[in-house]
Design an enzyme around this catalytic site. Structure first.
Site, PDB file in Angstrom:
ATOM      1  N   ASP A  77       0.860  -1.182   0.000  1.00  0.00           N
ATOM      2  CA  ASP A  77       0.000   0.000   0.000  1.00  0.00           C
ATOM      3  C   ASP A  77       0.901   1.239   0.000  1.00  0.00           C
ATOM      4  O   ASP A  77       2.084   1.156   0.350  1.00  0.00           O
ATOM      5  CB  ASP A  77      -0.896  -0.029   1.245  1.00  0.00           C
ATOM      6  CG  ASP A  77      -1.828   1.163   1.326  1.00  0.00           C
ATOM      7  OD1 ASP A  77      -2.471   1.502   0.313  1.00  0.00           O
ATOM      8  OD2 ASP A  77      -1.908   1.778   2.417  1.00  0.00           O
ATOM      9  N   ASP A 124      -0.068   5.122   1.018  1.00  0.00           N
ATOM     10  CA  ASP A 124      -0.209   6.066   2.126  1.00  0.00           C
ATOM     11  C   ASP A 124      -0.224   5.337   3.464  1.00  0.00           C
ATOM     12  O   ASP A 124      -1.013   4.426   3.680  1.00  0.00           O
ATOM     13  CB  ASP A 124      -1.489   6.889   1.956  1.00  0.00           C
ATOM     14  CG  ASP A 124      -1.490   7.706   0.666  1.00  0.00           C
ATOM     15  OD1 ASP A 124      -0.398   8.095   0.211  1.00  0.00           O
ATOM     16  OD2 ASP A 124      -2.578   7.946   0.115  1.00  0.00           O
TER      17      ASP A 124
END
Length: 180
Positions: free
Chosen positions: A7, A9
């Site tokens: 991922d 952020d």
């Protein structure tokens, strides 16, 4: 092929409650770029899978997102690393798409792109939706305690077998250490 899905952020860069909207707001977390560089130098394909609903919300446009990703790639190259690909969901939470995590559509796209069964492929996130999507796709979920990770760690419903590490550097350490 050694593949890891990460991922963005809260895992690679600082997360913001008001969204990361520009290259100036995109700030790498300490050690994250070096972790990706170590993995890529060791022969791992590192792929980003990221919800980017700020696009649908009108908070930034594709030019701004591309500029953020260019900054990510440049800073990563400066420490000797590279990303193989960036997959994203541009939809909002109510758009009904199948690519927005916690749905596994983005992971299915990655599996198709690499012609690979994702069973056991490590996927790293800081939120429950990251872990739910990767587990539905057959990946091995890894939770980092950066970003929303500490809050996520305390939630019910973490997928079975979720590995927990302090940050992306600790995940890289674990993936690069031969099993004994």
């Amino acid at each position: 092929m050694k593949l890891v899905i990460v991922d963005r952020d809260g895992v690679i860069n600082e997360d913001r409650s008001d969204f990361v909207k520009s290259p100036d707001e995109w700030v790498a977390l300490p050690g994250s770029l070096q972790a990706i560089a170590r993995l890529s130098r060791a022969g791992w394909k590192v792929v980003v899978a990221s919800n980017q609903s700020g696009l649908a919300r009108g908070l930034f446009d594709m030019a701004a997102l591309n500029a953020m990703h260019l900054k990510l790639r440049r800073e990563l190259a400066a420490v000797g690393g590279q990303l193989d690909a960036i997959f994203l969901c541009p939809h909002g939470p109510d758009d009904g798409c199948d690519c927005r995590k916690p749905k596994p559509g983005m992971f299915h796209q990655i599996a198709k792109r690499y012609d690979i069964d994702l069973r056991g492929v490590p996927a790293v996130g800081d939120s429950l939706r990251d872990l739910q999507a990767c587990a539905q796709a057959g990946c091995q979920p890894w939770l980092v305690l950066t970003g929303n990770g500490r809050k996520t760690q305390g939630l019910d419903g973490l997928p079975a077998g979720t590995q927990v590490r302090q940050d992306l550097a600790a995940v890289a350490d674990a993936l690069l250490t031969p099993a004994r």
